[in-house]
Design a protein around this motif. Structure first.
Motif, mmCIF file in Angstrom:
data_model
loop_
_atom_site.group_PDB
_atom_site.id
_atom_site.type_symbol
_atom_site.label_atom_id
_atom_site.label_comp_id
_atom_site.label_asym_id
_atom_site.label_seq_id
_atom_site.Cartn_x
_atom_site.Cartn_y
_atom_site.Cartn_z
ATOM 1 N N LEU A 146 11.198 -0.872 6.969
ATOM 2 C CA LEU A 146 9.780 -0.689 7.232
ATOM 3 C C LEU A 146 9.430 -0.287 8.607
ATOM 4 O O LEU A 146 8.207 0.282 8.546
ATOM 5 N N GLN A 147 9.886 -0.451 9.380
ATOM 6 C CA GLN A 147 9.653 0.153 10.905
ATOM 7 C C GLN A 147 9.690 1.588 10.844
ATOM 8 O O GLN A 147 8.462 2.017 11.604
ATOM 9 N N GLY A 148 10.565 2.499 10.101
ATOM 10 C CA GLY A 148 10.546 3.769 10.275
ATOM 11 C C GLY A 148 9.257 4.136 9.312
ATOM 12 O O GLY A 148 8.634 5.438 9.608
ATOM 13 N N ALA A 149 8.964 3.415 8.178
ATOM 14 C CA ALA A 149 7.931 3.860 7.441
ATOM 15 C C ALA A 149 6.474 3.785 8.303
ATOM 16 O O ALA A 149 5.520 4.875 8.367
ATOM 17 N N ILE A 150 6.264 2.728 9.050
ATOM 18 C CA ILE A 150 5.021 2.580 9.799
ATOM 19 C C ILE A 150 4.884 3.652 10.962
ATOM 20 O O ILE A 150 3.989 4.095 11.372
ATOM 21 N N GLU A 151 6.135 3.862 11.453
ATOM 22 C CA GLU A 151 6.263 4.871 12.684
ATOM 23 C C GLU A 151 5.638 6.221 12.262
ATOM 24 O O GLU A 151 5.503 7.154 12.983
ATOM 25 N N SER A 152 6.166 6.369 10.892
ATOM 26 C CA SER A 152 5.854 7.717 10.375
ATOM 27 C C SER A 152 4.512 8.106 10.253
ATOM 28 O O SER A 152 3.865 9.150 10.261
ATOM 29 N N LEU A 153 3.459 7.117 10.523
ATOM 30 C CA LEU A 153 2.004 7.411 10.490
ATOM 31 C C LEU A 153 1.560 7.798 11.804
ATOM 32 O O LEU A 153 0.478 8.184 11.911
ATOM 33 N N ARG A 154 2.476 7.686 12.908
ATOM 34 C CA ARG A 154 2.087 8.012 14.155
ATOM 35 C C ARG A 154 2.047 9.508 14.521
ATOM 36 O O ARG A 154 1.518 10.213 15.408
ATOM 37 N N ARG A 155 3.148 10.141 13.750
ATOM 38 C CA ARG A 155 3.426 11.567 13.886
ATOM 39 C C ARG A 155 3.275 12.299 12.602
ATOM 40 O O ARG A 155 4.151 11.877 11.892
ATOM 41 N N PRO A 156 2.221 13.450 12.257
ATOM 42 C CA PRO A 156 1.383 13.748 13.123
ATOM 43 C C PRO A 156 0.264 12.949 13.264
ATOM 44 O O PRO A 156 0.030 12.055 12.329
ATOM 45 N N GLN A 157 -0.556 13.147 14.314
ATOM 46 C CA GLN A 157 -1.862 12.321 14.410
ATOM 47 C C GLN A 157 -2.814 12.505 13.579
ATOM 48 O O GLN A 157 -3.094 13.489 13.154
ATOM 49 N N ARG A 158 -3.348 11.211 12.819
ATOM 50 C CA ARG A 158 -4.085 11.317 11.400
ATOM 51 C C ARG A 158 -5.433 11.132 12.024
ATOM 52 O O ARG A 158 -5.659 10.534 12.928
ATOM 53 N N LYS A 159 -6.444 11.431 11.207
ATOM 54 C CA LYS A 159 -7.796 10.923 11.386
ATOM 55 C C LYS A 159 -8.001 9.422 11.213
ATOM 56 O O LYS A 159 -7.237 8.833 10.536
ATOM 57 N N ARG A 160 -8.947 8.982 12.271
ATOM 58 C CA ARG A 160 -9.079 7.625 12.360
ATOM 59 C C ARG A 160 -9.530 7.040 10.926
ATOM 60 O O ARG A 160 -10.321 7.570 10.276
ATOM 61 N N GLY A 161 -8.711 5.787 10.842
ATOM 62 C CA GLY A 161 -8.901 5.471 9.164
ATOM 63 C C GLY A 161 -8.649 4.031 9.054
ATOM 64 O O GLY A 161 -8.444 3.178 9.720
ATOM 65 N N LEU A 162 -8.004 3.682 7.842
ATOM 66 C CA LEU A 162 -7.572 2.433 7.569
ATOM 67 C C LEU A 162 -6.176 2.616 7.280
ATOM 68 O O LEU A 162 -5.556 3.526 6.274
ATOM 69 N N ALA A 163 -5.199 1.696 7.603
ATOM 70 C CA ALA A 163 -3.618 1.834 7.393
ATOM 71 C C ALA A 163 -3.272 0.338 6.534
ATOM 72 O O ALA A 163 -3.570 -0.532 7.213
ATOM 73 N N VAL A 164 -2.792 0.230 5.381
ATOM 74 C CA VAL A 164 -2.343 -0.867 4.852
ATOM 75 C C VAL A 164 -1.074 -0.884 4.289
ATOM 76 O O VAL A 164 -0.389 -0.068 3.895
ATOM 77 N N VAL A 165 -0.305 -2.020 4.879
ATOM 78 C CA VAL A 165 1.176 -1.912 4.805
ATOM 79 C C VAL A 165 1.287 -3.055 3.788
ATOM 80 O O VAL A 165 1.057 -4.279 3.873
ATOM 81 N N ILE A 166 2.053 -2.700 2.688
ATOM 82 C CA ILE A 166 2.329 -3.530 1.580
ATOM 83 C C ILE A 166 3.983 -4.010 1.582
ATOM 84 O O ILE A 166 4.752 -2.943 1.539
ATOM 85 N N SER A 167 4.271 -5.224 1.813
ATOM 86 C CA SER A 167 5.692 -5.549 2.011
ATOM 87 C C SER A 167 5.909 -6.962 1.774
ATOM 88 O O SER A 167 4.712 -7.820 1.756
ATOM 89 N N ASP A 168 7.036 -7.522 1.681
ATOM 90 C CA ASP A 168 7.347 -8.739 1.580
ATOM 91 C C ASP A 168 7.875 -9.354 3.063
ATOM 92 O O ASP A 168 7.758 -10.497 3.279
ATOM 93 N N PHE A 169 7.888 -8.537 3.939
ATOM 94 C CA PHE A 169 8.013 -8.546 5.576
ATOM 95 C C PHE A 169 9.174 -9.635 5.639
ATOM 96 O O PHE A 169 9.264 -10.245 6.476
ATOM 97 N N LEU A 170 10.269 -9.531 4.821
ATOM 98 C CA LEU A 170 11.298 -10.284 5.120
ATOM 99 C C LEU A 170 12.565 -9.223 5.926
ATOM 100 O O LEU A 170 12.263 -7.933 6.132
#
Length: 324
Positions: free
Chosen positions: A183-207
């Motif tokens: 999950l950490q790698g998936a979230i980190e992938s949103l940082r590069r390249p820099q994207r237009k300001r918007g909404l990020a939705v994380v869907i997970s069981d967070f286990l």
């Protein structure tokens, strides 16, 4: 451990089990999901972007006096210094919203003991968010992670793109046995390249380890956040099973247990402690949480969440999604 969805159940999303994903069945399941979302959510939506957590945009507007509950990151320090009273800088709602889904499909989601598997709920949540943020030229993209591969779907607008994206999420292959989620790698992938300001939705069981907190906090500096927590009853408590053999697909380990009352109590405490840590981590990142469970009517939970957000912020705040 999986229990089939009861035939005709209105409380469960359609099944997207790998063995059932022939093209006609997949098309029918996605169509059922789309109709369910539209029928239940259209009644609580009025106007563009008024759905998840409506709020300000990214273009600078006028300054106004600070009020309790305002985001301190919107403080206008020059006006505050000039007037000696705290001011925040208002923003003008964007005409177009760009939404990014981070969909965790690691092996821990290939599991369900109630109405469906957690993976089915993850697909359903993605469909609901797509409907809630779609229309009006809004764009949506996705990062899908199963621990073995990372799939990126560029943000685009239109119904055809949305359907193609959901199909890709639903047909993402299961990871091999012994592959941990990332999950950490998936979230980190949103940082590069820099994207237009918007909404990020994380869907997970967070286990698992909470190693994603720093990356998510970095995302919150540019994007508004929403966390969708997908749970099964067995994630929080164990039933009286006696002697059982349990297999962890993310480590590949198999162990035999005798489920005693003391083991059940220890398990419940550990699960409660972990969920409290997840909640604290998400709160520190400014991410409100929408909880979906395999033993509840998921679409009712979505409607309740949407209605609560509308009640909290009011229809006059319709625009983009805010931070909490």
């Amino acid at each position: 451990m999986t229990i089939s969805t009861p035939s005709g159940s209105s409380h469960a999303p359609p099944s997207f089990r790998q063995g059932e994903l022939t093209d006609p069945r997949l098309a029918a399941a996605l169509k059922t999901l789309e109709l369910t979302v539209r029928r239940r959510l259209d009644g609580v939506l009025h106007g563009d972007h008024l759905g998840l957590i409506p709020g300000p945009g990214s273009d600078a507007g006028d300054a106004r006096m600070y009020q309790p509950g305002d985001d301190v990151r919107q403080m206008d320090w020059s006006v505050t210094a000039r007037t000696t009273h705290a001011h925040v800088r208002q923003t003008i709602a964007d005409r177009e919203l760009e939404t990014w889904l981070v969909v965790d499909l690691s092996a821990s989601l290939d599991f369900g003991t109630a109405l469906c598997e957690k993976r089915d709920l993850a697909v359903a949540a993605a469909a609901a968010v797509t409907h809630l943020t779609g229309g009006g030229g809004n764009r949506i993209g996705a990062v899908i992670a199963n621990g073995e591969e990372l799939i990126r779907i560029p943000a685009r607008s239109g119904r055809v793109h949305a359907q193609t994206m959901l199909r890709k999420i639903a047909t993402t292959p299961h990871a091999r046995d012994g592959v941990r989620g990332d999950l950490q790698g998936a979230i980190e992938s949103l940082r590069r390249p820099q994207r237009k300001r918007g909404l990020a939705v994380v869907i997970s069981d967070f286990l698992g380890d909470i190693d994603w907190q720093r990356s998510l906090r970095a995302i919150s500096g540019r994007h508004d956040l929403l966390a969708v927590e997908v749970l099964d009853p067995r994630d929080v408590e164990l039933p009286e099973l006696g002697d059982v053999v349990l297999h962890d697909p993310e480590t590949g380990r198999t162990r035999e247990f005798s489920v005693t009352s003391s083991l059940r109590a220890d398990y419940a405490k550990a699960a409660q402690r972990h969920r409290a840590q997840v909640e604290s981590a998400l709160r520190s990142c400014g991410a409100p949480v929408m909880e979906l469970r395999t033993d509840r009517d998921w679409i009712t939970d979505v409607v309740r969440f949407v209605s609560t957000r509308r009640h909290t912020f009011g229809a006059s705040n319709a625009g983009r999604v805010p931070r909490q």
